[in-house]
Design a protein around this motif. Sequence first.
Motif, PDB file in Angstrom:
ATOM      1  N   ALA A  61      -3.890  -7.930   3.548  1.00 37.75           N
ATOM      2  CA  ALA A  61      -4.576  -6.669   3.326  1.00 37.75           C
ATOM      3  C   ALA A  61      -6.061  -6.855   3.565  1.00 37.75           C
ATOM      4  N   SER A  98      -0.558  -2.640  -5.417  1.00 29.38           N
ATOM      5  CA  SER A  98      -1.372  -3.143  -4.317  1.00 29.38           C
ATOM      6  C   SER A  98      -1.218  -4.653  -4.186  1.00 29.38           C
ATOM      7  N   TYR A 122       0.841  -1.193   0.000  1.00 22.47           N
ATOM      8  CA  TYR A 122       0.000   0.000   0.000  1.00 22.47           C
ATOM      9  C   TYR A 122       0.871   1.235   0.000  1.00 22.47           C
ATOM     10  N   HIS A 180      -4.584   5.495  -2.556  1.00 21.51           N
ATOM     11  CA  HIS A 180      -5.432   5.432  -3.748  1.00 21.51           C
ATOM     12  C   HIS A 180      -6.861   5.002  -3.415  1.00 21.51           C
ATOM     13  N   GLY A 181      -7.141   4.773  -2.129  1.00 17.23           N
ATOM     14  CA  GLY A 181      -8.439   4.298  -1.702  1.00 17.23           C
ATOM     15  C   GLY A 181      -9.505   5.379  -1.744  1.00 17.23           C
ATOM     16  N   ALA A 224       5.441   1.911  -2.612  1.00 14.32           N
ATOM     17  CA  ALA A 224       4.529   1.181  -1.726  1.00 14.32           C
ATOM     18  C   ALA A 224       5.297   0.474  -0.618  1.00 14.32           C
ATOM     19  N   GLN A 282      -9.066   1.689  -7.118  1.00  9.45           N
ATOM     20  CA  GLN A 282      -8.675   1.523  -5.721  1.00  9.45           C
ATOM     21  C   GLN A 282      -7.407   0.703  -5.570  1.00  9.45           C
ATOM     22  N   LEU A 283      -7.224  -0.275  -6.437  1.00  6.98           N
ATOM     23  CA  LEU A 283      -6.060  -1.147  -6.371  1.00  6.98           C
ATOM     24  C   LEU A 283      -5.381  -1.259  -7.721  1.00  6.98           C
ATOM     25  N   ILE A 306      -7.865  -0.855   0.078  1.00  8.66           N
ATOM     26  CA  ILE A 306      -7.028  -1.329   1.186  1.00  8.66           C
ATOM     27  C   ILE A 306      -7.011  -0.259   2.268  1.00  8.66           C
ATOM     28  N   GLU A 307      -7.243  -0.683   3.502  1.00  9.77           N
ATOM     29  CA  GLU A 307      -7.254   0.264   4.621  1.00  9.77           C
ATOM     30  C   GLU A 307      -5.959   1.069   4.654  1.00  9.77           C
ATOM     31  N   GLU A 333      -4.754   3.071   2.384  1.00 11.30           N
ATOM     32  CA  GLU A 333      -4.079   3.243   1.088  1.00 11.30           C
ATOM     33  C   GLU A 333      -4.427   4.589   0.470  1.00 11.30           C
TER      34      GLU A 333
END
Length: 198
Positions: free
Chosen positions: A34, A101, A18, A46-47, A28, A72-73, A41-42, A44
């Motif tokens: 994860a 990710s 992440y 890009h979340g 990362a 998100q990933l 991802i908690e 992250e």
Amino acid sequence: MPVLKPTDFTARVTWLGYVPDRDAGLRADPLHEAMLTWAGIEGEAHGGLTRPSCSRVAAQYPKGTEIRNVRQLSVLSAEELADVAAAIGAADFNPAWVGASMVIEGIPDFTHVPPSSRLQAPSGATLVIDMENRPCHLPAPVISEDLPEAGKKFKLAAKGKRGVTAWVEREGVVKLGDTLTLHIPDQPVWAHLDAARS
């Protein structure tokens, strides 16, 4: 009638990571597992359920427009990263360089699996593949921190091998070594695709 077809193609999770602070850099941090939430991802960078639009969707929205986050990933293929490593003159490719990710191995030509395919983990956690993640210049300075001559070669070397972007359809934990099953949309390729692209 189901619209998603489970396949015999599976992949093993070989790397998880992440990006804690996108403003601080793309590199990362690795993880052993994860927790995939609706927002990714908690912790992250890009979340999030939404994101500001970027140059990749400039034909659809003015830059900075709030849109659904289907990025998100970033999921990449170990086999494709090995090809990229060889092309840039690296002994191996560190997924941290591109803010990955997840890295998986076992699905051939992974970058080109059909959009809307799913990757499902033993926990039930499920990712929806949005589309191919086109290579850009952003990883170059990160790679060059470790391999000064390699960064500038990345964008060309990674064409067609940069993996995919994905978003979380079902929450759950993904761990190193997990086996993911590929599910694909049960529909033919659109007959007018070539005409639409021209």
